[in-house]
Design an enzyme around this catalytic site. Structure first.
Site, PDB file in Angstrom:
ATOM      1  N   PHE A  39     -21.833  -3.360 -27.987  1.00 18.48           N
ATOM      2  CA  PHE A  39     -22.074  -2.379 -27.023  1.00 18.48           C
ATOM      3  C   PHE A  39     -23.030  -1.321 -27.740  1.00 18.48           C
ATOM      4  CE2 PHE A  39     -17.824  -2.595 -24.454  1.00 18.48           C
ATOM      5  CZ  PHE A  39     -18.295  -3.616 -24.000  1.00 18.48           C
ATOM      6  N   SER A  75     -10.759  13.136 -18.471  1.00 18.93           N
ATOM      7  CA  SER A  75     -10.988  12.307 -17.367  1.00 18.93           C
ATOM      8  C   SER A  75     -11.102  10.675 -17.960  1.00 18.93           C
ATOM      9  CB  SER A  75     -12.329  12.568 -16.688  1.00 18.93           C
ATOM     10  OG  SER A  75     -13.363  12.712 -17.737  1.00 18.93           O
TER      11      SER A  75
END
Length: 280
Positions: free
Chosen positions: A211, A11
């Site tokens: 991040f 996905s």
């Protein structure tokens, strides 16, 4: 390596574009990635629902393109009535999969709202909609950065599952052992939900370190030092990153991961390069 079908579901995750030009670019990116037959594509949701309109617009487009779409759905600062209305809107759009998150409030806001944890949201969705939605929740193999302890984090995850979650997607990581240990711990609690690893392609050193510091994902020292050693040599960083992340994916597939969820950063080339390297 010859290309074969993916050995497990994959996905892709996108974030809502902020400009018409960004929306056009993302449409092109999605079409390139659809060639790899994703099980679904998810779209993130900004702090306090700040990107709701853009999130829902992107989800609507993905569904119209014939691909299953999952909307991220955060609850912090929300009311039962606002969540009820948003669920009705998503259901009317044809959304059947949600990524239920606590989320963050925009800076300067108090806590507020009627939901304090993702487990509260999961329980409310089940209460309101029954089995209408497949509910994904977040998992943190290296422990949520705000958790009091590793065990407290594990118990918080268990609470989300027991509230009605169907499966989980992890924060990205670069240590396959952390994922394996987390899954073992989950199974010891008697929970059999699929835990899908989140995969972050390495696009640049500075961005990745920023991040990772923010979300608590550990960059192993040897990877950090190699990335720093390449300086501004983007081509070398990406080639090294491709080697590292492809090897991680191979380890996860061999260990029986039920799928892989790619954080695309709204780019197609890094994820396509990973699929090619893996022979998919």
């Amino acid at each position: 390596m010859s290309r074969t079908a993916t050995p497990l579901p994959i996905s892709f995750e996108f974030f809502p574009p902020k400009t018409p030009e960004g929306a056009d670019r993302l449409r092109t990116v999605r079409q390139q990635l659809y060639a790899r037959a994703p099980q679904f594509c998810s779209v993130t949701y900004g702090a306090g629902g700040s990107t709701q309109e853009g999130t829902f617009a992107a989800v609507r487009e993905i569904l119209a393109e014939g691909v299953d779409a999952a909307s991220h759905f955060s609850c912090i600062g929300a009311t039962r009535e606002s969540v009820r209305a948003q669920l009705a809107e998503l259901k009317a759009m044809g959304v059947r999969r949600l990524v239920a998150l606590r989320g963050d409030l925009p800076s300067g806001y108090g806590v507020g709202g009627e939901f304090h944890y993702a487990s509260d949201l999961v329980a409310f969705i089940r209460e309101e909609t029954g089995r209408d939605f497949h509910i994904e929740v977040a998992a943190y193999p290296e422990v949520h950065p705000q958790a009091r302890s590793a065990d407290a984090d594990l118990q918080a995850f268990a609470t989300k599952v027991r509230a009605g979650a169907d499966s989980a997607i992890t924060q990205y990581f670069f240590n396959a052992d952390a994922y394996a240990r987390f899954v073992d711990d989950v199974r010891r609690l008697g929970l059999d939900v699929p835990v899908v690893p989140g995969i972050m392609p390495i696009l640049g050193a500075t961005q990745l370190m920023r991040f990772s510091d923010a979300c608590g994902a550990e960059i192993p020292r040897w990877i950090r030092l190699r990335l720093q050693g390449y300086g501004d040599d983007v081509a070398s960083i990406r080639a090294f990153g491709l080697d590292v992340v492809a090897r991680l994916c191979e380890q996860l597939v061999a260990a029986g991961a039920p799928g892989l969820h790619f954080y695309t950063m709204n780019q197609s080339a890094p994820t396509l390069a990973l699929c090619d390297r893996l022979g998919w």
